[in-house]
Write a protein that holds these residues in place. Structure first.
Motif, PDB file in Angstrom:
ATOM      1  N   GLU A  21      51.037  22.235  55.437  1.00 39.38           N
ATOM      2  CA  GLU A  21      51.149  21.388  56.389  1.00 39.38           C
ATOM      3  C   GLU A  21      50.155  20.005  55.645  1.00 39.38           C
ATOM      4  O   GLU A  21      50.539  18.831  55.866  1.00 39.38           O
ATOM      5  CB  GLU A  21      49.972  21.826  57.418  1.00 39.38           C
ATOM      6  CG  GLU A  21      49.656  20.798  58.448  1.00 39.38           C
ATOM      7  CD  GLU A  21      48.944  21.340  59.729  1.00 39.38           C
ATOM      8  OE1 GLU A  21      49.384  21.340  60.791  1.00 39.38           O
ATOM      9  OE2 GLU A  21      47.875  21.938  59.434  1.00 39.38           O
ATOM     10  N   ASP A  25      51.913  16.475  55.405  1.00 41.98           N
ATOM     11  CA  ASP A  25      51.080  15.392  55.891  1.00 41.98           C
ATOM     12  C   ASP A  25      51.072  14.248  54.771  1.00 41.98           C
ATOM     13  O   ASP A  25      51.132  13.141  55.016  1.00 41.98           O
ATOM     14  CB  ASP A  25      49.654  15.677  56.441  1.00 41.98           C
ATOM     15  CG  ASP A  25      49.796  16.467  57.832  1.00 41.98           C
ATOM     16  OD1 ASP A  25      48.909  16.910  58.017  1.00 41.98           O
ATOM     17  OD2 ASP A  25      50.763  16.272  58.408  1.00 41.98           O
ATOM     18  N   TYR A  26      50.767  14.705  53.707  1.00 42.73           N
ATOM     19  CA  TYR A  26      50.648  13.877  52.346  1.00 42.73           C
ATOM     20  C   TYR A  26      51.864  13.159  52.306  1.00 42.73           C
ATOM     21  O   TYR A  26      51.939  11.896  51.935  1.00 42.73           O
ATOM     22  CB  TYR A  26      49.820  14.509  51.256  1.00 42.73           C
ATOM     23  CG  TYR A  26      49.687  13.570  50.199  1.00 42.73           C
ATOM     24  CD1 TYR A  26      51.016  13.699  49.092  1.00 42.73           C
ATOM     25  CD2 TYR A  26      49.041  12.498  50.074  1.00 42.73           C
ATOM     26  CE1 TYR A  26      50.857  12.729  47.986  1.00 42.73           C
ATOM     27  CE2 TYR A  26      48.935  11.555  49.051  1.00 42.73           C
ATOM     28  CZ  TYR A  26      50.161  11.802  47.945  1.00 42.73           C
ATOM     29  OH  TYR A  26      49.890  10.784  46.876  1.00 42.73           O
ATOM     30  N   ARG A  28      54.607  12.748  54.118  1.00 46.50           N
ATOM     31  CA  ARG A  28      54.691  11.602  55.208  1.00 46.50           C
ATOM     32  C   ARG A  28      54.103  10.384  54.888  1.00 46.50           C
ATOM     33  O   ARG A  28      54.826   9.490  55.252  1.00 46.50           O
ATOM     34  CB  ARG A  28      54.546  12.177  56.460  1.00 46.50           C
ATOM     35  CG  ARG A  28      55.833  13.004  57.100  1.00 46.50           C
ATOM     36  CD  ARG A  28      55.390  13.262  58.564  1.00 46.50           C
ATOM     37  NE  ARG A  28      54.401  14.347  58.912  1.00 46.50           N
ATOM     38  CZ  ARG A  28      54.703  15.697  58.913  1.00 46.50           C
ATOM     39  NH1 ARG A  28      56.096  15.830  58.686  1.00 46.50           N
ATOM     40  NH2 ARG A  28      53.749  16.498  58.902  1.00 46.50           N
ATOM     41  N   SER A  29      52.918  10.515  54.508  1.00 47.75           N
ATOM     42  CA  SER A  29      52.208   9.219  54.179  1.00 47.75           C
ATOM     43  C   SER A  29      52.520   8.607  53.278  1.00 47.75           C
ATOM     44  O   SER A  29      52.247   7.101  53.096  1.00 47.75           O
ATOM     45  CB  SER A  29      50.638   9.687  54.094  1.00 47.75           C
ATOM     46  OG  SER A  29      50.283  10.230  52.911  1.00 47.75           O
TER      47      SER A  29
ATOM     48  N   ARG B  28      48.331   5.616  58.675  1.00 49.92           N
ATOM     49  CA  ARG B  28      48.926   7.019  58.149  1.00 49.92           C
ATOM     50  C   ARG B  28      48.163   7.600  56.978  1.00 49.92           C
ATOM     51  O   ARG B  28      47.497   8.563  56.995  1.00 49.92           O
ATOM     52  CB  ARG B  28      50.163   7.124  58.421  1.00 49.92           C
ATOM     53  CG  ARG B  28      50.687   8.608  58.370  1.00 49.92           C
ATOM     54  CD  ARG B  28      51.767   8.788  58.796  1.00 49.92           C
ATOM     55  NE  ARG B  28      53.070   7.846  58.306  1.00 49.92           N
ATOM     56  CZ  ARG B  28      54.079   7.530  58.750  1.00 49.92           C
ATOM     57  NH1 ARG B  28      54.223   7.620  60.174  1.00 49.92           N
ATOM     58  NH2 ARG B  28      54.734   6.825  58.293  1.00 49.92           N
ATOM     59  N   GLU B  31      44.319   8.235  57.368  1.00 47.99           N
ATOM     60  CA  GLU B  31      44.072   9.270  58.110  1.00 47.99           C
ATOM     61  C   GLU B  31      43.987  10.681  57.148  1.00 47.99           C
ATOM     62  O   GLU B  31      43.308  11.446  57.205  1.00 47.99           O
ATOM     63  CB  GLU B  31      45.002   9.389  59.135  1.00 47.99           C
ATOM     64  CG  GLU B  31      44.580   8.798  60.526  1.00 47.99           C
ATOM     65  CD  GLU B  31      43.530   9.050  61.106  1.00 47.99           C
ATOM     66  OE1 GLU B  31      42.812   8.397  61.867  1.00 47.99           O
ATOM     67  OE2 GLU B  31      43.122  10.156  60.857  1.00 47.99           O
ATOM     68  N   VAL B  32      45.146  10.374  56.043  1.00 44.35           N
ATOM     69  CA  VAL B  32      45.387  11.501  55.224  1.00 44.35           C
ATOM     70  C   VAL B  32      44.251  11.564  54.168  1.00 44.35           C
ATOM     71  O   VAL B  32      44.025  12.654  53.961  1.00 44.35           O
ATOM     72  CB  VAL B  32      46.804  11.412  54.597  1.00 44.35           C
ATOM     73  CG1 VAL B  32      47.117  12.628  53.570  1.00 44.35           C
ATOM     74  CG2 VAL B  32      47.908  11.897  55.961  1.00 44.35           C
TER      75      VAL B  32
END
Lengths: 140, 146
Positions: A21, A25-26, A28-29, B28, B31-32
């Protein structure tokens, strides 16, 4: 803040458990589109034991430890970054990390901080070394 | 042998073209990474530092740059080193083209020179990525053992 007094200072060791996950998330960022970083079967097909992380992920590990010399009001610009790997960062692995303020130098009216983040795997092998040079304006 | 190692010196890898970095991408990434420096997320704070718009995180630009090699990666390859110098900040609304050119090549390593040019014509990032072919070492070991 007296940055020179922190020269050579290290944080405590801290552990970062990398999950699929976190990698997703990374990825996607950074607007990554390669399915390798999101899909376990794709990673296996490409010969990995699990999902590998994109190469710049170590820098997000800074959030898991309070870095005392970076808690002042001064703002710094990221000037130079290098990341060296002996193995890729992988989902399912836990890395023991430490951050060191390697040097503090003044250059004209600027302060130059060289930081190093090192991450070891559970067998004590160094997996990555991430060196960050930050530049800030020296306050009079 | 991996496709990357089939390419010749001078070959340009597929460009990463970003037409416009929207503020949602900054949010985004903040946030990460938990990097909420106001210069990245607040226009007024950015303007106080002399920028028209919030500044894209340097590590976000570097993350975009690393994508140049994503389609080539498999477990036989290791990104051994990635070094970049940040030359000028990207701002929200800027576009950027990130390119990689094979500069050196051997049986075990490929060195890719990377550059990022903003839509306003500034070079924002330059550096290199060194990729190691791990399969070569295991093949040599196999031949020694057998």
């Amino acid at each position: 803040m007296d940055y020179y007094s922190y020269e050579g200072f290290t944080t405590a060791f801290f552990k970062v458990a990398v999950t699929r996950e976190m990698i997703a998330d990374y990825a996607r960022s950074i607007e990554e589109t390669e399915s390798l970083f999101f899909n376990y079967k794709e990673a296996i097909n490409k010969g990995y034991a699990d999902i590998p992380a994109p190469p710049c992920i170590p820098m997000i590990f800074w959030q898991y430890i309070k870095v005392p010399w970076m808690n002042g009001d001064d703002s710094f610009i990221h000037k130079y970054q290098s990341i060296n790997y002996n193995e890729p960062v992988m989902a399912g692995q836990t890395y023991t990390c430490i951050i060191t303020l390697k040097s503090v130098k003044s250059k004209r009216s600027f302060l130059v901080l060289d930081n190093e983040l090192v991450g070891e795997n559970e067998r004590g092998k160094v997996i990555f070394t991430s060196n960050s040079t930050l530049i800030g304006e020296m306050k009079k | 042998m991996n496709t990357l190692f089939h390419l010749e010196v001078g070959h340009s890898l597929e460009k990463i073209s970003i037409k416009n970095v929207p503020s949602i991408w900054i949010t985004r990434y903040a946030e990460v990474s938990k990097d909420f420096n106001p210069i990245h997320i607040d226009q007024e704070a950015a303007q106080q530092k002399g920028f028209d718009q919030p500044v894209v995180h340097g590590m976000l630009t570097m993350g975009f740059t690393g994508r140049i090699l994503s389609s080539y990666m498999n477990a036989h390859l290791l990104i051994q080193r990635m070094n970049v110098t940040f030359l000028a900040p990207l701002q929200v609304g800027d576009g950027v083209d990130l390119t990689g050119v094979i500069k050196e090549k051997s049986a075990t390593k490929v060195k890719v020179e990377v550059t990022g040019m903003s839509s306003s014509g500034h070079r924002v990032i330059r550096g290199e990525i060194v990729v190691k072919n791990r399969k070569i070492n295991s093949q040599k070991i196999d031949s020694i053992v057998s």
